[in-house]
Design a protein around this motif. Structure first.
Motif, PDB file in Angstrom:
ATOM      1  N   GLY A 195     -23.682 -35.637 -22.899  1.00 59.24           N
ATOM      2  CA  GLY A 195     -24.853 -34.732 -22.980  1.00 59.24           C
ATOM      3  C   GLY A 195     -26.195 -35.255 -22.664  1.00 59.24           C
ATOM      4  N   LEU A 196     -27.146 -34.522 -22.575  1.00 58.56           N
ATOM      5  CA  LEU A 196     -28.645 -35.135 -22.384  1.00 58.56           C
ATOM      6  C   LEU A 196     -28.872 -36.223 -23.425  1.00 58.56           C
ATOM      7  CD1 LEU A 196     -30.708 -31.947 -21.226  1.00 58.56           C
ATOM      8  CD2 LEU A 196     -29.206 -33.664 -19.880  1.00 58.56           C
ATOM      9  N   ASP A 197     -29.332 -37.256 -23.022  1.00 51.92           N
ATOM     10  CA  ASP A 197     -29.655 -38.356 -23.908  1.00 51.92           C
ATOM     11  C   ASP A 197     -31.319 -38.443 -24.130  1.00 51.92           C
ATOM     12  OD1 ASP A 197     -30.191 -39.631 -21.595  1.00 51.92           O
ATOM     13  OD2 ASP A 197     -30.070 -41.545 -22.587  1.00 51.92           O
ATOM     14  N   ARG A 198     -31.659 -39.156 -25.066  1.00 55.22           N
ATOM     15  CA  ARG A 198     -33.289 -39.151 -25.253  1.00 55.22           C
ATOM     16  C   ARG A 198     -34.007 -39.642 -24.101  1.00 55.22           C
ATOM     17  NH1 ARG A 198     -30.961 -40.244 -30.379  1.00 55.22           N
ATOM     18  NH2 ARG A 198     -32.282 -39.514 -32.225  1.00 55.22           N
ATOM     19  N   VAL A 199     -33.419 -40.617 -23.177  1.00 54.89           N
ATOM     20  CA  VAL A 199     -34.253 -40.949 -22.146  1.00 54.89           C
ATOM     21  C   VAL A 199     -34.491 -39.666 -21.271  1.00 54.89           C
ATOM     22  CG1 VAL A 199     -34.238 -42.664 -19.991  1.00 54.89           C
ATOM     23  CG2 VAL A 199     -33.346 -43.590 -22.433  1.00 54.89           C
ATOM     24  N   VAL A 200     -33.526 -39.137 -20.710  1.00 59.67           N
ATOM     25  CA  VAL A 200     -33.509 -38.048 -19.605  1.00 59.67           C
ATOM     26  C   VAL A 200     -34.306 -36.726 -20.355  1.00 59.67           C
ATOM     27  CG1 VAL A 200     -31.976 -36.253 -18.498  1.00 59.67           C
ATOM     28  CG2 VAL A 200     -31.176 -38.702 -18.825  1.00 59.67           C
ATOM     29  N   PHE A 201     -34.062 -36.831 -21.627  1.00 60.37           N
ATOM     30  CA  PHE A 201     -34.677 -35.530 -22.446  1.00 60.37           C
ATOM     31  C   PHE A 201     -36.253 -35.717 -22.350  1.00 60.37           C
ATOM     32  CE2 PHE A 201     -36.214 -33.169 -25.899  1.00 60.37           C
ATOM     33  CZ  PHE A 201     -35.977 -31.971 -25.654  1.00 60.37           C
ATOM     34  N   GLY A 237     -26.431 -37.510 -31.249  1.00 64.50           N
ATOM     35  CA  GLY A 237     -27.076 -38.472 -30.568  1.00 64.50           C
ATOM     36  C   GLY A 237     -27.139 -37.676 -28.973  1.00 64.50           C
ATOM     37  N   VAL A 238     -26.758 -36.599 -28.506  1.00 61.38           N
ATOM     38  CA  VAL A 238     -27.045 -36.073 -27.163  1.00 61.38           C
ATOM     39  C   VAL A 238     -27.035 -34.668 -27.619  1.00 61.38           C
ATOM     40  CG1 VAL A 238     -25.814 -37.817 -26.036  1.00 61.38           C
ATOM     41  CG2 VAL A 238     -24.459 -35.950 -26.916  1.00 61.38           C
ATOM     42  N   ILE A 239     -27.745 -33.805 -26.328  1.00 63.98           N
ATOM     43  CA  ILE A 239     -27.916 -32.516 -26.515  1.00 63.98           C
ATOM     44  C   ILE A 239     -26.822 -31.885 -25.607  1.00 63.98           C
ATOM     45  CG2 ILE A 239     -29.601 -30.675 -25.643  1.00 63.98           C
ATOM     46  CD1 ILE A 239     -31.818 -32.368 -26.100  1.00 63.98           C
ATOM     47  N   ARG A 240     -26.080 -30.838 -26.176  1.00 66.58           N
ATOM     48  CA  ARG A 240     -24.862 -30.319 -25.459  1.00 66.58           C
ATOM     49  C   ARG A 240     -25.417 -28.991 -24.961  1.00 66.58           C
ATOM     50  NH1 ARG A 240     -21.349 -34.423 -25.559  1.00 66.58           N
ATOM     51  NH2 ARG A 240     -21.398 -35.264 -27.795  1.00 66.58           N
TER      52      ARG A 240
END
Length: 284
Positions: A127-133, A163-166
């Motif tokens: 999913g989208l992790d903290r760095v990308v978000f 820990g990730v954005i689905r």
């Protein structure tokens, strides 16, 4: 750069229109509202197993009709907007996987099929992790705020606490971000500010959120005294039942009376012009 390529992807479909502001208010379905509670962080991590009929997102970024219908009912987006958001999501995840800016999510991908509390499933290598978000918040939504708030905004999107954005979290979170009602945005901001997810804003939490807001001068003997004064002022404004802490009901009541209090402890929502620009790319 990761976000630059995504920006090109977004702007390629953009078209100018005098009716952007009017179209941006059009709701695609019923809102997904829920007041934050002490269980917001803990219970969110529990995933309901799906017994049959797993719904997956195809290789071309197409989402199954069942998932689109579910998201349309839970958000303010239309079917076409949800499909566009799914394409943007896939682009972000794919670029992150090939980006030199690594992350724990990219290094340790989650299972291919993700069960969700709604009984549906989504398919994605990660999913989208903290760095990308965080890059997305900075570059797409012009959100420049403290690190603690950036992390809390991520946690507010990450409803399953893994820990990730689905995909589902991405669409539901952006629904509040871009077209949220006053109630939805109030609940979102409160969740961001409630650092320990216990359903209250305490003096310690408010101090932690406000301590970086004041400009410290070299001659100040104790700069934290000014922060403490701000905390007491905030309590006088927000603590309607005078119990020494701010509940969601306290916060909601204060915001209804004075909307500027919505982001009293730091910016956690995008500016309106950034929202309109992003929405125009979905409709282009």
């Amino acid at each position: 750069m990761l976000i630059k390529s995504v920006s090109l992807f977004l702007t390629s479909g953009r078209r100018a229109s005098a009716g952007i502001a009017a179209r941006s208010r059009a709701s695609g379905g019923a809102p997904d509202t829920a007041a934050p509670s002490a269980q917001a962080g803990g219970s969110a991590g529990k995933k309901k197993k799906s017994s049959k009929g797993q719904q997956r997102m195809g290789d071309e970024g197409k989402v199954s009709p069942r998932i689109v219908d579910m998201l349309k009912k839970r958000t303010h987006f239309s079917k076409l907007e949800i499909e566009a958001l799914a394409r943007v999501y896939r682009k972000l995840v794919a670029n992150a996987a090939n980006s030199p800016v690594g992350s724990s999510a990219v290094g340790s991908p989650a299972p291919a099929v993700i069960p969700t509390p709604t009984g549906t499933t989504t398919e994605c290598c990660c999913g989208l992790d903290r760095v990308v978000f965080r890059e997305l918040l900075h570059n797409t939504f012009d959100l420049v705020t403290e690190e603690v708030l950036m992390d809390r905004i991520f946690c507010a999107f990450d409803r399953y606490n893994d820990g990730v954005i689905r995909l589902e979290e991405w669409v539901c979170g952006l629904s509040v971000f871009l077209r949220g009602t006053t109630e939805e945005r109030t609940a979102f901001c409160f969740l961001v500010y409630d650092l320990n997810n216990d359903g209250f804003l305490t003096r310690d939490e408010m101090f932690h959120l406000l301590r970086n807001c004041l400009i410290k001068h070299p001659g100040d003997e104790d700069p934290d005294e000014g922060v403490k004064d701000l905390v007491e002022l905030a309590l006088r404004k927000l603590d309607t039942d005078k119990d020494g802490k701010v509940s969601f009901d306290d916060f909601q009541s204060a915001v209804l009376q004075e909307p500027l209090l919505l982001e009293a402890f730091g910016q956690c929502l995008p500016a309106e012009n950034a929202c309109l620009t992003f929405i125009s790319t979905l409709q282009g």
